[in-house]
Design an enzyme around this catalytic site. Structure first.
Site, PDB file in Angstrom:
ATOM      1  N   ALA A  72     -18.219 -43.498 -18.836  1.00 56.78           N
ATOM      2  CA  ALA A  72     -18.908 -44.348 -17.872  1.00 56.78           C
ATOM      3  C   ALA A  72     -19.104 -43.553 -16.584  1.00 56.78           C
ATOM      4  O   ALA A  72     -18.406 -42.568 -16.340  1.00 56.78           O
ATOM      5  CB  ALA A  72     -18.064 -45.586 -17.609  1.00 56.78           C
ATOM      6  N   GLY A 111     -16.199 -43.918 -22.303  1.00 60.79           N
ATOM      7  CA  GLY A 111     -17.389 -44.592 -22.815  1.00 60.79           C
ATOM      8  C   GLY A 111     -18.212 -43.694 -23.726  1.00 60.79           C
ATOM      9  O   GLY A 111     -18.927 -44.178 -24.605  1.00 60.79           O
ATOM     10  N   GLU A 114     -16.758 -44.085 -26.950  1.00 60.07           N
ATOM     11  CA  GLU A 114     -17.027 -45.461 -27.403  1.00 60.07           C
ATOM     12  C   GLU A 114     -18.447 -45.590 -27.959  1.00 60.07           C
ATOM     13  O   GLU A 114     -18.674 -46.290 -28.939  1.00 60.07           O
ATOM     14  CB  GLU A 114     -16.775 -46.439 -26.255  1.00 60.07           C
ATOM     15  CG  GLU A 114     -15.280 -46.534 -25.928  1.00 60.07           C
ATOM     16  CD  GLU A 114     -14.982 -47.382 -24.710  1.00 60.07           C
ATOM     17  OE1 GLU A 114     -15.457 -47.010 -23.619  1.00 60.07           O
ATOM     18  OE2 GLU A 114     -14.293 -48.401 -24.843  1.00 60.07           O
ATOM     19  N   GLU A 134      -9.358 -43.249 -20.005  1.00 59.21           N
ATOM     20  CA  GLU A 134      -9.463 -44.308 -18.995  1.00 59.21           C
ATOM     21  C   GLU A 134      -8.144 -44.587 -18.293  1.00 59.21           C
ATOM     22  O   GLU A 134      -8.107 -44.905 -17.106  1.00 59.21           O
ATOM     23  CB  GLU A 134      -9.983 -45.598 -19.644  1.00 59.21           C
ATOM     24  CG  GLU A 134     -11.463 -45.587 -19.996  1.00 59.21           C
ATOM     25  CD  GLU A 134     -11.757 -45.020 -21.377  1.00 59.21           C
ATOM     26  OE1 GLU A 134     -10.865 -44.356 -21.963  1.00 59.21           O
ATOM     27  OE2 GLU A 134     -12.875 -45.239 -21.875  1.00 59.21           O
TER      28      GLU A 134
HETATM   29  C1  3H9 Z   1     -14.970 -45.002 -18.886  1.00 61.87           C
HETATM   30  O1  3H9 Z   1     -15.647 -44.348 -19.623  1.00 61.87           O
HETATM   31  C2  3H9 Z   1     -14.849 -46.511 -18.969  1.00 61.87           C
HETATM   32  C3  3H9 Z   1     -15.349 -47.076 -20.260  1.00 61.87           C
HETATM   33  O2  3H9 Z   1     -14.330 -47.106 -21.231  1.00 61.87           O
HETATM   34  C4  3H9 Z   1     -15.782 -48.505 -20.122  1.00 61.87           C
HETATM   35  C5  3H9 Z   1     -16.987 -48.796 -19.306  1.00 61.87           C
HETATM   36  C6  3H9 Z   1     -17.407 -50.258 -19.385  1.00 61.87           C
HETATM   37  N1  3H9 Z   1     -18.749 -40.143 -13.879  1.00 61.87           N
HETATM   38  O3  3H9 Z   1     -14.893 -32.149 -13.833  1.00 61.87           O
HETATM   39  P1  3H9 Z   1     -16.088 -31.360 -13.476  1.00 61.87           P
HETATM   40  C7  3H9 Z   1     -18.724 -35.327 -12.123  1.00 61.87           C
HETATM   41  S1  3H9 Z   1     -14.117 -44.270 -17.625  1.00 61.87           S
HETATM   42  C8  3H9 Z   1     -19.313 -39.637 -12.775  1.00 61.87           C
HETATM   43  O4  3H9 Z   1     -16.028 -30.486 -12.298  1.00 61.87           O
HETATM   44  P2  3H9 Z   1     -15.861 -29.824 -15.902  1.00 61.87           P
HETATM   45  C9  3H9 Z   1     -17.612 -34.673 -11.304  1.00 61.87           C
HETATM   46  O5  3H9 Z   1     -17.220 -35.505 -10.238  1.00 61.87           O
HETATM   47  C10 3H9 Z   1     -14.610 -42.569 -17.667  1.00 61.87           C
HETATM   48  N2  3H9 Z   1     -19.200 -38.332 -12.431  1.00 61.87           N
HETATM   49  O6  3H9 Z   1     -16.658 -30.521 -14.724  1.00 61.87           O
HETATM   50  C11 3H9 Z   1     -18.310 -33.417 -10.841  1.00 61.87           C
HETATM   51  O7  3H9 Z   1     -19.171 -33.787  -9.769  1.00 61.87           O
HETATM   52  P3  3H9 Z   1     -19.449 -32.787  -8.560  1.00 61.87           P
HETATM   53  C12 3H9 Z   1     -13.879 -41.822 -18.708  1.00 61.87           C
HETATM   54  C13 3H9 Z   1     -18.492 -37.544 -13.219  1.00 61.87           C
HETATM   55  O8  3H9 Z   1     -16.869 -29.121 -16.706  1.00 61.87           O
HETATM   56  C14 3H9 Z   1     -19.187 -33.048 -12.043  1.00 61.87           C
HETATM   57  O9  3H9 Z   1     -19.339 -34.253 -12.785  1.00 61.87           O
HETATM   58  N3  3H9 Z   1     -14.229 -40.423 -18.627  1.00 61.87           N
HETATM   59  C15 3H9 Z   1     -17.879 -38.014 -14.384  1.00 61.87           C
HETATM   60  O10 3H9 Z   1     -14.692 -29.094 -15.357  1.00 61.87           O
HETATM   61  C16 3H9 Z   1     -18.577 -31.995 -12.931  1.00 61.87           C
HETATM   62  O11 3H9 Z   1     -17.274 -32.410 -13.305  1.00 61.87           O
HETATM   63  C17 3H9 Z   1     -13.503 -39.536 -17.930  1.00 61.87           C
HETATM   64  O12 3H9 Z   1     -12.527 -39.877 -17.326  1.00 61.87           O
HETATM   65  C18 3H9 Z   1     -18.034 -39.379 -14.712  1.00 61.87           C
HETATM   66  N4  3H9 Z   1     -17.494 -39.907 -15.822  1.00 61.87           N
HETATM   67  O13 3H9 Z   1     -15.230 -31.032 -16.744  1.00 61.87           O
HETATM   68  C19 3H9 Z   1     -13.982 -38.110 -17.977  1.00 61.87           C
HETATM   69  N5  3H9 Z   1     -17.220 -36.986 -14.986  1.00 61.87           N
HETATM   70  O14 3H9 Z   1     -20.089 -31.607  -9.180  1.00 61.87           O
HETATM   71  C20 3H9 Z   1     -14.022 -37.548 -16.594  1.00 61.87           C
HETATM   72  C21 3H9 Z   1     -17.432 -35.906 -14.220  1.00 61.87           C
HETATM   73  O15 3H9 Z   1     -20.319 -33.569  -7.643  1.00 61.87           O
HETATM   74  N6  3H9 Z   1     -14.577 -36.214 -16.533  1.00 61.87           N
HETATM   75  N7  3H9 Z   1     -18.207 -36.229 -13.163  1.00 61.87           N
HETATM   76  O16 3H9 Z   1     -18.080 -32.489  -7.991  1.00 61.87           O
HETATM   77  C22 3H9 Z   1     -13.923 -35.110 -16.954  1.00 61.87           C
HETATM   78  O17 3H9 Z   1     -12.852 -35.174 -17.486  1.00 61.87           O
HETATM   79  C23 3H9 Z   1     -14.569 -33.781 -16.705  1.00 61.87           C
HETATM   80  O18 3H9 Z   1     -15.549 -33.980 -15.702  1.00 61.87           O
HETATM   81  C24 3H9 Z   1     -15.263 -33.142 -17.931  1.00 61.87           C
HETATM   82  C25 3H9 Z   1     -16.062 -31.899 -17.454  1.00 61.87           C
HETATM   83  C26 3H9 Z   1     -14.202 -32.739 -18.931  1.00 61.87           C
HETATM   84  C27 3H9 Z   1     -16.239 -34.099 -18.560  1.00 61.87           C
END
Ligand code: 3H9
Length: 710
Positions: A72, A111, A114, A134
């Site tokens: 998400a 998500g 999901e 999450e």
């Molecule tokens: C969810 O999914 C809820 C659902 O179950 C239900 C919904 C109803 N959203 O980490 P990085 C940005 S909860 C918005 O440096 P990497 C991050 O801030 C979500 N932005 O890259 C950064 O921005 P900036 C569950 C996001 O290659 C840029 O992307 N998912 C999101 O080292 C690059 O990120 C998670 O918790 C996001 N979801 O790692 C996953 N994710 O450049 C969270 C990232 O402006 N994300 N950004 O600073 C991660 O774990 C890592 O970002 C990922 C990439 C492994 C994907």
């Protein structure tokens, strides 16, 4: 031709094109294909289009760029919801009458997973990371994850994945049954298309995860839920979402799918509304923001291929381990062979400990040690790209080391000091190349603690600062940019809230009550336990050093000095604020310490009074926040979030509270300021409101408003 289905989407975030009988749907929403409203709309529209087009026989979902879907859009949390909601999008995907295949590379998280679980078939390639993280944001999977995952892979495996938030590799995902196929190349498009065509050729039916049967052994599934609940009650004390996760998975076993989804939604919304979600999401973005120090944008880092470490004590050895672990060759300098041997032994002890726990092989240790060289001559540092000094905390000693570094190091070498509080401007000014000098303040044990304060002296060149941030990345540390002052960000603030704790102790609270209150707030240890762990002598030396410059009007609590005078330095001497049984690290309250405290109260003319735990925390946090505000006001920290990350990574601040400045925003700055003004009636010198705090309250603003300005 590519078509965008979302008429009102500002960008082509979801496109589709026919590839034979397969409709290829690509999510292209940089940086990580998060499921913002446009993406959700685009996905819905793509499924509708596939249903309507008789030439389409299957749908292939794929992510553009480095990931499938990272989840998400975390930036939407806490804002008014925008339809369509993700659970509805997932339902629509699952309900599709033509097979939907998710082809996963990179992250399929939250998500994102999901969405993949709502698809009918899943293929992933090597390097994919699948997970439901999450819980790390104070949430639970809210788009069917708590209902589909256990039905697909069983209650136990689902609980493990959802409660830990860990990422599973493609290989593990295959073994778990989370995916159906592991691609043999890393060409996700080719792999996905080939799989889709193969499924069509085999006339594979639509296969809905909601009907999967991994929960058919109801008794075993409920036993897994009960075990997880007991474990979670113990391990995740104070956290809101983990027990809700267990409830949701239990519903997957006991209730029809639609009922389970309803419960999941209700619990998800409770989590969204919880302050823990706000704290954890703040931490997520803050730890990424700290990486963007101004110098990292304007300057290119220098190359780092080898490291020198001066000093083989606990700190130097810990730094050496961190560098060796990162694959860097390390040259360690000590004053004589015996000290060098001790330095090497400190390093080996760390690795031997890992081997004993089965977390490292002897071969791995040997490979790391092969990168280590020791010398008693500074000349061995001639080719080092970056040298970190970790010798005794004394400015004259440090300046002598830097004079040697100035003499032997090659032009362009970065010269770093690991001092915790000394004046790095003075160290830099004492040599011929001040532009190369920087502070790299590691925290003990340096191979484990994630925080690295990058302390930026006046004369340092921007590329040296950028190099420090690059080094942090190599060492897997979280760097925070700090300015030069006594204690930088962390230890400077620590000194102030420690004083607040000391004052409460003299005024009537026992150190044991204070520690317990601070633990109940969420810290792993209270301030007096920390003193005992670090060694009382360290703070004692700092207090003696500061004595000549201390404001004579300032209250000075002498209790800790009385303990140190007796040689009670904490765990290492068997007693400090607590009594330690031989070999034990958990101390017991000590009646003799309480007697010393009583005597000190009498000497100071204090009539002891009682404190509630709530008052202890109000004072402790007000002191921390007020000094945090001073640190930002003086430019020692770039923004409030830099203070937050310092405390999350170096001082055990509970992550679910976001850090001291986020905590203050959540409590409300007027409340914090009112507390400080109330406490000032007793001690106006100590409880002097920070000008920044006063200004923000007058403007009706909060710390968050300053977080965008680096
Ligand atoms: C969810 O999914 C809820 C659902 O179950 C239900 C919904 C109803 N959203 O980490 P990085 C940005 S909860 C918005 O440096 P990497 C991050 O801030 C979500 N932005 O890259 C950064 O921005 P900036 C569950 C996001 O290659 C840029 O992307 N998912 C999101 O080292 C690059 O990120 C998670 O918790 C996001 N979801 O790692 C996953 N994710 O450049 C969270 C990232 O402006 N994300 N950004 O600073 C991660 O774990 C890592 O970002 C990922 C990439 C492994 C994907």
């Amino acid at each position: 031709m590519k078509t965008t289905f979302s008429a009102d989407a500002p960008a082509n975030v979801v496109t589709h094109e026919a590839r034979g009988k397969v409709l290829l749907v690509t999510i292209d929403h940089p940086p990580v294909n998060a499921l913002s409203a446009d993406v959700r709309r685009g996905l819905l529209a793509a499924v509708e289009a596939a249903e309507k087009d008789s030439a389409v026989e299957a749908v292939l979902l794929i992510g553009a760029g480095r990931n499938f879907i990272a989840g998400a859009d975390i930036r939407e949390f806490g804002k008014p919801p925008v339809p369509p909601m993700l659970p509805d999008v997932c339902h629509r995907i699952e309900a599709c009458t033509k097979p939907v295949i998710a082809a996963i590379h990179g992250a399929a998280l939250g998500g994102g997973l999901e969405v993949a679980l709502a698809a009918h078939y899943r293929i992933a390639v090597e390097g994919a990371k699948l997970g439901l993280p999450e819980v790390q944001l104070g949430l639970l999977p809210g788009a069917g994850g708590t209902q589909r995952t256990p039905r697909l892979i069983g209650a136990q495996a689902a609980l493990d994945l959802i409660l830990s938030g860990r990422h599973a590799s493609a290989k593990e995902a295959l073994a778990l049954g989370l995916i159906d196929r592991l691609g043999s190349s890393d060409d996700i498009l080719a792999e996905g298309l080939a799989y889709a065509h193969e499924l069509l050729a085999a006339q594979a039916p639509v296969r809905r995860t909601r009907e999967a049967a991994a929960l058919s052994d109801r008794a075993a599934s409920l036993a897994a839920v009960n075990a997880a609940r007991a474990e979670t009650e113990k391990k995740s004390r104070g956290l809101f979402s983990p027990l809700k996760i267990v409830d949701a998975v239990q519903a997957a076993i006991e209730q029809p799918f639609e009922e389970g989804i309803k419960l999941e939604r209700a619990l998800f919304l409770q989590c969204i509304d919880s302050p823990q979600r706000a704290g954890l999401v703040h931490a997520f973005f803050a730890e990424r923001e700290v990486l963007k120090a101004p110098e990292t944008r304007t300057a290119r880092p220098r190359a780092i291929e080898s490291i020198g470490v001066v000093g083989g004590g606990t700190m130097g050895a810990g730094i050496a381990v961190a560098a060796l672990d990162a694959g860097l060759p390390v040259t360690m300098i000590e004053r004589d062979d015996a000290s060098l041997a001790r330095g090497r032994a400190h390093i080996e002890k760390v690795y031997d400990g890992l081997i004993a726990k089965g977390r490292m092989s002897a071969d791995n240790k040997a490979a790391r040690m092969a990168r280590w060289t020791g010398s008693t001559s500074y000349d061995a540092l001639a080719q080092a790209d970056l040298v970190i000094e970790a010798v005794f905390e004394d400015i004259a000693v440090k300046q002598a080391v830097f004079a040697e570094l100035d003499r032997v190091c090659k032009a362009g070498a970065v010269l770093a000091t690991n001092t915790s509080y000394l004046d790095i401007d003075a160290i830099a000014a004492s040599i011929s190349r001040p532009a190369d000098v920087i502070g790299l303040h590691f925290f003990s044990p340096a191979n484990i603690m994630k925080l690295l304060e990058v302390v930026v002296p006046k004369q340092v060149s921007a590329d040296v600062v950028a190099t420090a941030f690059e080094l942090a990345k190599m060492l897997r540390k979280t760097p925070v940019r700090a300015g030069v002052c006594d204690g930088f960000i962390g230890n400077r603030i620590l000194a102030v809230y420690r004083s607040a704790a000391d004052a409460m102790m003299e005024d009537g609270a026992s150190p044991y009550q204070i520690d317990a209150a601070v633990r109940a707030f969420g810290f792993p240890m209270g301030p007096f336990q920390v003193v005992d762990l670090a060694g009382g002598d360290i703070g004692w030396a700092a207090r003696k050093r500061r004595a000549p410059t201390r404001d004579p009007r300032a209250r000075y609590v002498q209790i800790a000095d009385r303990l140190c005078e007796r040689g009670w330095f904490g765990q290492k001497t068997g007693r400090g604020f607590y009594l330690y049984e031989p070999g034990s690290r958990s101390g017991k309250p000590d009646p003799e310490v309480e007697a010393i405290i009583d005597a000190e109260r009498e000497r100071a003319g204090v009539k002891p009074r009682s404190f509630t735990d709530d008052e202890i925390i109000r004072r402790y946090m007000a002191a921390m926040v007020n000094e945090g505000a001073n640190v930002v006001h003086e430019g020692i920290a770039l923004r409030p979030l830099d203070v937050d990350v310092t405390f999350l990574y170096g001082y055990g601040f509970p992550r679910y509270r976001g850090g001291p400045m986020k905590f203050a925003d959540m409590v409300g700055l007027p409340t914090i300021l009112a507390d400080i003004r109330e406490f000032a009636e007793e001690d106006a010198l100590f409880w002097k409101p920070s000008p920044l705090l006063v200004e923000l309250v007058e403007r009706g603003a909060d710390f968050a408003s300053l977080n965008q300005t680096a």
